[in-house]
Design a protein around this motif. Structure first.
Motif, PDB file in Angstrom:
ATOM      1  N   TYR A   1     -63.697 -22.537 -27.077  1.00  0.00           N
ATOM      2  CA  TYR A   1     -63.646 -22.993 -28.471  1.00  0.00           C
ATOM      3  C   TYR A   1     -62.308 -22.676 -29.127  1.00  0.00           C
ATOM      4  O   TYR A   1     -61.726 -23.522 -29.810  1.00  0.00           O
ATOM      5  CB  TYR A   1     -64.791 -22.342 -29.254  1.00  0.00           C
ATOM      6  CG  TYR A   1     -64.669 -22.516 -30.751  1.00  0.00           C
ATOM      7  CD1 TYR A   1     -65.142 -23.663 -31.381  1.00  0.00           C
ATOM      8  CD2 TYR A   1     -64.070 -21.525 -31.523  1.00  0.00           C
ATOM      9  CE1 TYR A   1     -65.015 -23.820 -32.754  1.00  0.00           C
ATOM     10  CE2 TYR A   1     -63.945 -21.670 -32.900  1.00  0.00           C
ATOM     11  CZ  TYR A   1     -64.407 -22.821 -33.509  1.00  0.00           C
ATOM     12  OH  TYR A   1     -64.283 -22.977 -34.869  1.00  0.00           O
TER      13      TYR A   1
ATOM     14  N   HIS B   1     -64.868 -38.659 -29.380  1.00  0.00           N
ATOM     15  CA  HIS B   1     -63.620 -37.903 -29.474  1.00  0.00           C
ATOM     16  C   HIS B   1     -62.391 -38.732 -29.112  1.00  0.00           C
ATOM     17  O   HIS B   1     -61.265 -38.324 -29.418  1.00  0.00           O
ATOM     18  CB  HIS B   1     -63.684 -36.671 -28.568  1.00  0.00           C
ATOM     19  CG  HIS B   1     -64.495 -35.543 -29.151  1.00  0.00           C
ATOM     20  ND1 HIS B   1     -65.866 -35.535 -29.127  1.00  0.00           N
ATOM     21  CD2 HIS B   1     -64.114 -34.402 -29.788  1.00  0.00           C
ATOM     22  CE1 HIS B   1     -66.308 -34.426 -29.707  1.00  0.00           C
ATOM     23  NE2 HIS B   1     -65.267 -33.721 -30.132  1.00  0.00           N
TER      24      HIS B   1
ATOM     25  N   CYS C   1     -57.417 -31.505 -24.053  1.00  0.00           N
ATOM     26  CA  CYS C   1     -58.466 -30.525 -23.723  1.00  0.00           C
ATOM     27  C   CYS C   1     -58.510 -30.156 -22.251  1.00  0.00           C
ATOM     28  O   CYS C   1     -59.013 -29.086 -21.901  1.00  0.00           O
ATOM     29  CB  CYS C   1     -59.840 -31.063 -24.132  1.00  0.00           C
ATOM     30  SG  CYS C   1     -60.000 -31.442 -25.888  1.00  0.00           S
TER      31      CYS C   1
ATOM     32  N   CYS D   1     -72.811 -28.641 -31.582  1.00  0.00           N
ATOM     33  CA  CYS D   1     -72.406 -28.552 -30.179  1.00  0.00           C
ATOM     34  C   CYS D   1     -73.459 -27.893 -29.289  1.00  0.00           C
ATOM     35  O   CYS D   1     -73.634 -28.301 -28.137  1.00  0.00           O
ATOM     36  CB  CYS D   1     -71.106 -27.763 -30.046  1.00  0.00           C
ATOM     37  SG  CYS D   1     -69.724 -28.452 -30.968  1.00  0.00           S
TER      38      CYS D   1
ATOM     39  N   CYS E   1     -61.093 -26.428 -29.449  1.00  0.00           N
ATOM     40  CA  CYS E   1     -61.982 -26.972 -30.487  1.00  0.00           C
ATOM     41  C   CYS E   1     -61.701 -26.473 -31.900  1.00  0.00           C
ATOM     42  O   CYS E   1     -62.021 -27.153 -32.894  1.00  0.00           O
ATOM     43  CB  CYS E   1     -63.445 -26.645 -30.150  1.00  0.00           C
ATOM     44  SG  CYS E   1     -63.910 -26.962 -28.431  1.00  0.00           S
TER      45      CYS E   1
END
Length: 475
Positions: free
Chosen positions: A253, A181, A200, A357, A257
């Motif tokens: 999420y 990432h 994040c 995931c 995400c």
């Protein structure tokens, strides 16, 4: 004739009344004695007339108790000796502090740790000796040990943090590769991006929009959520936080995400599937296909693999994955078409998207899968406190140095005690260092379990002025 000197004759030359005769030293001694007596009497008289008890204190009170400086009887019992310590019941009248641990064999008196009349700003800043008197050789009522029984000073005698001891791994159940990432070739919602830690990870109570949340893709089946402090992040110590919180916001999420990992299941349906329980996802897909075939009955003449409505607006090619490449038989009815299309979409979601995931997906029998519960640790040291805000002058990798090369979810990427010791020392500011005594990270009382109390003190009500009582108007 020679003079005869004897001791008796010589003694007659000494003035035996010398001590009764005044001299400078005697006069000053008399003056000072009288002055001290007068001052002492005046001090006592002043204290009695003014009712000012401050004169009896041996030092200033802490900032929290400063208002009680002239109210000694709130803490000190009248019939006790002058040197008697404040009894616990006087403290518990205002502070119904929770028990430290139900298995402790010894409970120290409040005043043995929280020493007043020293001018401290915070009484929680206690000496480490109050902790090590038990934790240096810890004993419990049932003989069990849930923590290391031999803890000493932080500088030399504190053990390594539990999460970093041999055999420990990340207890999370989500597959995540930090290294991947953080590469400059990561595909975002609008092309390649260079992600950073703050994309994040941010402290709780930070009112900033997440850059890769579901809000950046439209249309969407979900919305970003406000994530507060989790139960595991509740702090044992009593404090009022302002600004960003001590711990990092829990990963969701829809917040961190969704913009990159779009749960797109078919080009015909603009909205991606919601990140939710399988039964909710199933119902969503079924409804979307039922609505589509009702509005486009001509789709029945085409096999599933032949239907292609182009790229939906706002979606990147990286988000579009065809549900199936092979052609399916022609549907015999609208319901059959919905069934075929739903089976293809769920095959994509369950067997590809979810497993990117989620650690594993159990799907042994026909029907909806049961995914392993998602777990992402929100606090690594349950017996200690850590405040990210207090360390905000440091870069993330200054402490989490292994993150850029971390490829496995099992990696534990928190700093070890050896990284804390150069800054935090037992002597603290006295050694030009950050605080290193036990209270800096540990709290004796678990204030999450504080019990409410009823107040015991009164406030003298102000008397109305003569103008107010007589109904007069102020000029």
């Amino acid at each position: 004739m020679p003079r005869i000197r004897t001791a008796k004759s010589l003694a007659k030359r000494i003035d035996l009344q010398y001590f009764t005769r005044p001299n400078r030293i005697k006069r000053w001694r008399l003056y000072l004695t009288v002055a001290f007596v007068v001052l002492a009497a005046g001090w006592i008289a002043y204290a009695g007339v003014s009712r000012n008890q401050k004169v009896y204190t041996k030092g200033p009170l802490s900032s929290a108790h400063a208002v009680l400086t002239t109210s000694c009887d709130v803490c000190h019992i009248r019939d006790a000796s002058y040197r008697a310590a404040v009894p616990d019941k006087a403290c518990l009248a205002c502070h119904d502090a929770p028990t430290h641990n139900r298995l402790q064999t010894f409970t120290p008196a409040c005043s043995s740790c929280h020493v007043e009349h020293t001018g401290k700003s915070h009484l929680a800043e206690v000496a480490s000796a109050g902790c090590t008197q038990c934790h240096g050789d810890l004993k419990t009522t049932d003989g069990s040990q849930s923590v290391n029984p031999h803890i000493g000073s932080f500088d030399k005698e504190h053990v390594q943090f539990a999460a970093l001891r041999p055999g420990r791994t990340d207890p999370g159940t989500i597959n995540f590769n930090h290294f991947a990432h953080l590469q400059p070739t990561v595909r975002g919602p609008k092309g390649q991006v260079q992600m950073v830690c703050e994309d994040c990870h941010r402290p709780t109570n930070t009112p900033v929009t997440w850059p890769y949340s579901v809000a950046t893709i439209q249309p969407a089946s979900q919305q970003p959520v406000i994530v507060g402090v989790t139960d595991s992040q509740q702090r044992k110590r009593r404090s009022v936080e302002s600004g960003g919180g001590a711990y990092m916001t829990s990963i969701k999420y829809v917040n961190q995400c969704a913009a990159c990992h779009v749960l797109q299941f078919d080009r015909l349906i603009p909205e991606p599937a919601p990140h939710d329980k399988p039964e909710i996802v199933h119902a969503f897909i079924m409804k979307k296909y039922a609505d589509y075939i009702a509005q486009n009955p001509g789709a029945l003449k085409l096999r599933v693999g032949e239907i292609d409505d182009g790229t939906p607006v706002g979606l990147t090619e990286s988000a579009l994955r065809p549900t199936r490449t092979e052609l399916s038989p022609l549907a015999t009815s609208a319901s059959d078409w919905v069934r075929q299309r739903t089976a293809a979409a769920e095959n994509l979601l369950w067997n590809r998207n979810c497993k990117i995931c989620h650690l594993s997906t159990e799907h042994d029998a026909p029907g909806l899968p049961q995914s392993v519960k998602a777990v992402i640790p929100t606090r690594w040291m349950p017996h200690a406190e850590f405040d990210h805000q207090a360390h905000r002058m440091l870069t993330c990798v200054a402490c989490h140095a292994g993150i850029p090369n971390s490829r496995k979810s099992a990696d534990v990427n928190i700093p070890g005690i050896e990284l804390c010791r150069p800054c935090h020392k037992e002597a603290g500011p006295a050694k030009q260092a950050a605080e290193g005594r036990c209270f800096e990270c540990h709290s004796y009382h678990d204030w999450r379990n504080e019990r409410s109390i009823k107040g015991i003190m009164e406030i003298a009500q102000p008397q109305p002025s003569s103008d107010t009582s007589s109904g007069g108007n102020a000029k």
